[in-house]
Design a protein around this motif. Structure first.
Motif, PDB file in Angstrom:
ATOM      1  N   ALA A   1       0.826  -1.214   0.000  1.00 56.74           N
ATOM      2  CA  ALA A   1       0.000   0.000   0.000  1.00 56.74           C
ATOM      3  C   ALA A   1       0.860   1.263   0.000  1.00 56.74           C
ATOM      4  O   ALA A   1       0.406   2.328  -0.399  1.00 56.74           O
ATOM      5  N   PHE A   2       2.098   1.133   0.459  1.00 54.60           N
ATOM      6  CA  PHE A   2       2.966   2.311   0.544  1.00 54.60           C
ATOM      7  C   PHE A   2       4.030   2.312  -0.556  1.00 54.60           C
ATOM      8  O   PHE A   2       5.004   3.027  -0.482  1.00 54.60           O
TER       9      PHE A   2
ATOM     10  N   GLY B   1      11.799  -5.008  -3.912  1.00 55.65           N
ATOM     11  CA  GLY B   1      12.481  -4.164  -4.890  1.00 55.65           C
ATOM     12  C   GLY B   1      11.683  -2.954  -5.342  1.00 55.65           C
ATOM     13  O   GLY B   1      12.206  -2.090  -6.040  1.00 55.65           O
ATOM     14  N   SER B   2      10.402  -2.875  -4.944  1.00 48.28           N
ATOM     15  CA  SER B   2       9.575  -1.777  -5.450  1.00 48.28           C
ATOM     16  C   SER B   2       9.864  -0.463  -4.728  1.00 48.28           C
ATOM     17  O   SER B   2      10.376  -0.442  -3.613  1.00 48.28           O
ATOM     18  N   GLU B   3       9.508   0.621  -5.421  1.00 45.60           N
ATOM     19  CA  GLU B   3       9.810   1.941  -4.891  1.00 45.60           C
ATOM     20  C   GLU B   3       8.787   2.371  -3.842  1.00 45.60           C
ATOM     21  O   GLU B   3       7.593   2.144  -3.995  1.00 45.60           O
ATOM     22  N   TRP B   4       9.280   2.993  -2.756  1.00 47.38           N
ATOM     23  CA  TRP B   4       8.375   3.464  -1.697  1.00 47.38           C
ATOM     24  C   TRP B   4       7.812   4.828  -2.076  1.00 47.38           C
ATOM     25  O   TRP B   4       8.534   5.693  -2.540  1.00 47.38           O
ATOM     26  N   VAL B   5       6.497   5.008  -1.877  1.00 39.90           N
ATOM     27  CA  VAL B   5       5.913   6.300  -2.236  1.00 39.90           C
ATOM     28  C   VAL B   5       5.144   6.933  -1.074  1.00 39.90           C
ATOM     29  O   VAL B   5       4.380   7.873  -1.265  1.00 39.90           O
ATOM     30  N   GLY B   6       5.338   6.381   0.149  1.00 36.24           N
ATOM     31  CA  GLY B   6       4.661   6.970   1.303  1.00 36.24           C
ATOM     32  C   GLY B   6       3.153   6.840   1.192  1.00 36.24           C
ATOM     33  O   GLY B   6       2.640   5.771   0.891  1.00 36.24           O
ATOM     34  N   LEU B   7       2.464   7.953   1.401  1.00 34.00           N
ATOM     35  CA  LEU B   7       0.998   7.898   1.452  1.00 34.00           C
ATOM     36  C   LEU B   7       0.326   8.244   0.118  1.00 34.00           C
ATOM     37  O   LEU B   7      -0.884   8.445   0.067  1.00 34.00           O
ATOM     38  N   ASP B   8       1.106   8.296  -0.945  1.00 33.77           N
ATOM     39  CA  ASP B   8       0.555   8.707  -2.245  1.00 33.77           C
ATOM     40  C   ASP B   8      -0.669   7.908  -2.667  1.00 33.77           C
ATOM     41  O   ASP B   8      -1.655   8.459  -3.149  1.00 33.77           O
TER      42      ASP B   8
ATOM     43  N   PHE C   1      -6.622   7.824  -3.606  1.00 29.98           N
ATOM     44  CA  PHE C   1      -7.920   7.188  -3.366  1.00 29.98           C
ATOM     45  C   PHE C   1      -8.879   8.148  -2.660  1.00 29.98           C
ATOM     46  O   PHE C   1     -10.048   8.266  -3.029  1.00 29.98           O
ATOM     47  N   PHE C   2      -8.392   8.870  -1.665  1.00 25.83           N
ATOM     48  CA  PHE C   2      -9.288   9.723  -0.877  1.00 25.83           C
ATOM     49  C   PHE C   2      -9.563  11.066  -1.536  1.00 25.83           C
ATOM     50  O   PHE C   2     -10.380  11.842  -1.068  1.00 25.83           O
ATOM     51  N   ARG C   3      -8.878  11.362  -2.636  1.00 23.38           N
ATOM     52  CA  ARG C   3      -9.090  12.656  -3.275  1.00 23.38           C
ATOM     53  C   ARG C   3     -10.462  12.704  -3.963  1.00 23.38           C
ATOM     54  O   ARG C   3     -11.210  13.646  -3.821  1.00 23.38           O
ATOM     55  N   GLY C   4     -10.812  11.657  -4.715  1.00 21.10           N
ATOM     56  CA  GLY C   4     -12.097  11.640  -5.406  1.00 21.10           C
ATOM     57  C   GLY C   4     -13.245  11.401  -4.440  1.00 21.10           C
ATOM     58  O   GLY C   4     -13.061  11.411  -3.226  1.00 21.10           O
ATOM     59  N   SER C   5     -14.433  11.188  -4.978  1.00 20.00           N
ATOM     60  CA  SER C   5     -15.574  10.946  -4.093  1.00 20.00           C
ATOM     61  C   SER C   5     -15.967   9.469  -4.087  1.00 20.00           C
ATOM     62  O   SER C   5     -16.861   9.063  -3.356  1.00 20.00           O
ATOM     63  N   ASP C   6     -15.291   8.664  -4.916  1.00 20.18           N
ATOM     64  CA  ASP C   6     -15.595   7.228  -4.967  1.00 20.18           C
ATOM     65  C   ASP C   6     -15.591   6.581  -3.593  1.00 20.18           C
ATOM     66  O   ASP C   6     -16.472   5.803  -3.254  1.00 20.18           O
ATOM     67  N   TRP C   7     -14.568   6.934  -2.802  1.00 21.01           N
ATOM     68  CA  TRP C   7     -14.395   6.228  -1.532  1.00 21.01           C
ATOM     69  C   TRP C   7     -15.585   6.454  -0.608  1.00 21.01           C
ATOM     70  O   TRP C   7     -15.995   5.561   0.117  1.00 21.01           O
TER      71      TRP C   7
ATOM     72  N   THR D   1      -4.734  -0.414  -5.073  1.00 19.66           N
ATOM     73  CA  THR D   1      -5.715  -1.432  -4.689  1.00 19.66           C
ATOM     74  C   THR D   1      -5.449  -1.919  -3.270  1.00 19.66           C
ATOM     75  O   THR D   1      -6.360  -2.062  -2.453  1.00 19.66           O
ATOM     76  N   GLN D   2      -4.175  -2.147  -2.962  1.00 22.32           N
ATOM     77  CA  GLN D   2      -3.820  -2.606  -1.613  1.00 22.32           C
ATOM     78  C   GLN D   2      -4.111  -1.531  -0.576  1.00 22.32           C
ATOM     79  O   GLN D   2      -4.517  -1.830   0.541  1.00 22.32           O
ATOM     80  N   ALA D   3      -3.936  -0.272  -0.959  1.00 20.41           N
ATOM     81  CA  ALA D   3      -4.237   0.818  -0.024  1.00 20.41           C
ATOM     82  C   ALA D   3      -5.712   0.810   0.358  1.00 20.41           C
ATOM     83  O   ALA D   3      -6.072   0.974   1.522  1.00 20.41           O
ATOM     84  N   ILE D   4      -6.590   0.575  -0.636  1.00 23.28           N
ATOM     85  CA  ILE D   4      -8.023   0.526  -0.345  1.00 23.28           C
ATOM     86  C   ILE D   4      -8.331  -0.656   0.558  1.00 23.28           C
ATOM     87  O   ILE D   4      -9.096  -0.557   1.518  1.00 23.28           O
ATOM     88  N   ALA D   5      -7.706  -1.811   0.243  1.00 21.04           N
ATOM     89  CA  ALA D   5      -7.952  -2.998   1.056  1.00 21.04           C
ATOM     90  C   ALA D   5      -7.485  -2.775   2.493  1.00 21.04           C
ATOM     91  O   ALA D   5      -8.116  -3.246   3.442  1.00 21.04           O
ATOM     92  N   LEU D   6      -6.389  -2.034   2.655  1.00 24.05           N
ATOM     93  CA  LEU D   6      -5.869  -1.769   4.001  1.00 24.05           C
ATOM     94  C   LEU D   6      -6.832  -0.854   4.762  1.00 24.05           C
ATOM     95  O   LEU D   6      -7.146  -1.093   5.931  1.00 24.05           O
TER      96      LEU D   6
END
Lengths: 310, 293
Positions: A45-46, A57-64, A69-75, A278-283
């Motif tokens: 998720a991060f 090996g993947s790049e860390w992006v913090g809370l991006d 996800f929380f920017r739109g109104s879908d959530w 997707t993992q961020a939403i699941a979390l």
């Protein structure tokens, strides 16, 4: 001195009861591999997850991912649908199951009651995909059973598969159809455990059947009801994927009234959106669900010690 | 006097309510059965009806003219039988070790299992674990292994074991029997209702399994029945494909709509025949009670 014995008591207990502890090992292993290992995956998720580079090996992006996800109104919409449907399912399901259980036990054991019992738990044994197929025979525009009925009654037909407004009540009714009969059996199992003498004493004192139900049966079922409610609360943030996907599928006409966190994640996963997001939403789903259960359990423990789960 | 008359009316009301609910539970089954035996053209003209005008076995003939459904049947039966056996074994071993408050760390162990009901890593990480690290994709094991242990069933079984009087096996233990021996020859035989109920829960879960097929299975020979149903709902052509491929003689008029319903009926299959036999155990086998850790 006492500290040393304390430290060793734990090990000694395990050694002493090793054969009993060993029996739990297979179950522990399955839990570790299939439940606890994926928990490590919440790290995705991060990350800007790249399947080829893997978890390390993947790049860390913090809370991006969360920001996106929380920017739109879908959530907001999918969260509302998820909580709304589950609350409706729990409330209507509990009410109907309780009513059926009380009625059937009051009627005693006879051929009619036994037949009703067997028939009403039948839907519980049908999988959601099959129910999805069943539902087609009811909701198809021109040949479906409901529109035939509406036609015979001189009413306007409903175009179910393009009309989002009709689906919330449909989902609630279908859920009742599938689960209430079996729920009733669970409550009947609890009612059987109530001391018969309580009823006899009440009858001698002149209580009506109605009073027996409301003064004895329901109060004594309270802790079972609260416990089952708490258990289902753990799922209030998810758990509808099978049902909604079977009935609604990828019909985008109906997302407006039926999309939940589960179906949203499932779709994102299959249409290969960002895995990190997707993992961020699941979390988000897991964490809020967890907090809900823990809070509800605290409240239940305050109100009635017996009803709390832990 | 007043009392008993009220009671009588209440009984009538209760009968009416429960019978109506039971009838509503049955109605969809009858409608689908009747429609699956209807001739396709009649179905399209008259709609889905309880009493078909023209009866036909074509849909069922079409289903069994190719291997799709029979293959899926074998896969699903294997998953259900092997999965349920493994699940019952793993679950009853752990439930026995948690039962009776004999272990000092039983509460912690219970919490360890219970926590997996509250919090999960989610679909994405399960997917990555299954495909990248365990390499279970495109194997039949992917239906079984992730589903072996259900904590909910574990606690149901533990509660049932808790109610077996401890003295019963303490005395056997003095005679030198090991824990496994006690479990096999005393606890399990006394727990038939629980084994039947929980076994049925597991069997049902395996029988209904479709998501693993959608996420992990490429080889059509490994599709489960429910996944085929899922494809049929999504795609009416699929019903035709199931029946068409192969024998050219059936090509002329493949009944797509009735094939869907016939497939549903065939897929419901064994579970429906199984449950009347297990039903009598339900009330005894469902010990929801206190599931505290």
């Amino acid at each position: 001195m006492s500290r040393i014995t304390n430290k060793h008591r734990g090990i000694r207990e395990i050694v002493h009861n090793r054969s009993l502890y060993l029996l739990a090992v297979p179950a522990v292993l399955f839990s570790v591999v299939f439940s606890y290992l994926p928990m490590a995956g919440v790290a995705i998720a991060f990350q800007d997850f790249n399947p080829l580079a893997g978890l390390f090996g993947s790049e860390w992006v913090g809370l991006d991912n969360f920001r996106f996800f929380f920017r739109g109104s879908d959530w907001l919409i999918i969260t509302f649908h998820t909580v709304f449907f589950n609350l409706m399912f729990i409330l209507t399901g509990t009410a109907l199951a309780l009513a059926l259980a009380v009625m059937l036990t009051e009627l005693g054991r006879n051929a009619v009651v036994r037949t009703v019992q067997s028939v009403m738990i039948l839907p519980n044994f049908i999988s959601w995909p099959i129910i999805g197929l069943f539902s087609v025979t009811f909701f198809t525009a021109d040949t479906g059973a409901i529109n035939q009925f509406l036609h015979a009654a001189g009413l306007a037909p409903i175009d179910f598969y393009t009309e989002p407004g009709v689906w919330p009540p449909i989902l609630v009714l279908v859920n009742l159809w599938k689960t209430a009969g079996f729920g009733a059996i669970v409550y009947m199992a609890a009612i059987v455990g109530i001391d018969r003498e309580l009823y006899e004493a009440a009858r001698i004192d002149g209580a009506t059947r109605f009073q027996c139900i409301f003064r004895i049966t329901l109060p004594l079922l309270k802790s079972t009801i609260v416990m089952l409610f708490l258990l289902s609360l753990g799922n209030i943030f998810g758990g509808n994927l099978e049902m909604i996907y079977s009935l609604v599928g990828d019909n985008s006409f109906l997302f407006g009234s039926t999309d939940t966190i589960d179906t949203y994640v499932f779709r994102a996963l299959r249409t290969s959106g960002s895995l990190g997001m997707t993992q961020a939403i699941a979390l988000y789903q897991s964490v809020v669900g967890f907090l809900l259960v823990v809070t509800a359990n605290k409240i239940a423990a305050k109100l009635d010690r017996e009803s709390a789960l832990f | 006097m007043q009392n008993s008359r009220n009671d009588k009316w209440l009984a009538v009301l209760f009968y009416a309510f429960t019978i109506v609910f039971a009838a509503l539970c049955l109605y969809p089954f009858l409608l689908v059965i009747a429609s699956s035996f209807t001739e396709e053209a009649t179905l399209l003209r008259n709609g889905y009806r309880l009493l078909p005008e023209a009866v036909s076995l074509n849909a069922y003939k079409a289903i069994f003219s190719t291997n799709t459904i029979p293959d899926a049947y074998l896969v699903t039966i294997f998953i259900t039988v092997a999965g349920t056996a493994l699940s019952l074994l793993v679950t009853s071993l752990a439930a026995y070790s948690l039962s009776g408050n004999r272990l000092r760390y039983a509460p912690q162990l219970a919490l360890f299992f219970y926590f997996t009901m509250l919090f999960s890593g989610g679909m994405v990480s399960s997917y990555i674990l299954t495909t990248r690290y365990l390499h279970l994709q495109d194997t039949i094991l992917v239906y079984i292994l992730p589903a072996v242990l259900s904590p909910w069933n574990l606690f149901l079984m533990r509660n049932f074991f808790n109610d077996i009087p401890k003295e019963l096996f303490e005395s056997v233990k003095l005679d030198g029997a090991g824990e496994l021996r006690i479990l096999r020859s005393i606890v399990l035989p006394l727990s038939l209702p629980a084994l039947a109920t929980i076994g049925l829960f597991y069997a049902l879960a395996y029988w209904s399994s479709w998501a693993p097929a959608m996420l992990y299975i490429e080889n059509p020979k490994l599709y489960s029945l429910q996944y085929i149903i899922m494809q049929i709902i999504r795609n009416i052509d699929m019903a035709q494909n199931i029946a068409v491929s192969g024998t050219p003689s059936t090509v002329q008029a493949v009944p797509a709509y009735t094939v869907r319903l016939a497939t549903a009926m065939v897929t419901v299959g064994p579970i429906i025949f199984l449950y009347p036999f297990l039903q009598r155990y339900f009330v005894g086998g469902l010990k929801v009670g206190a599931i505290k850790g």
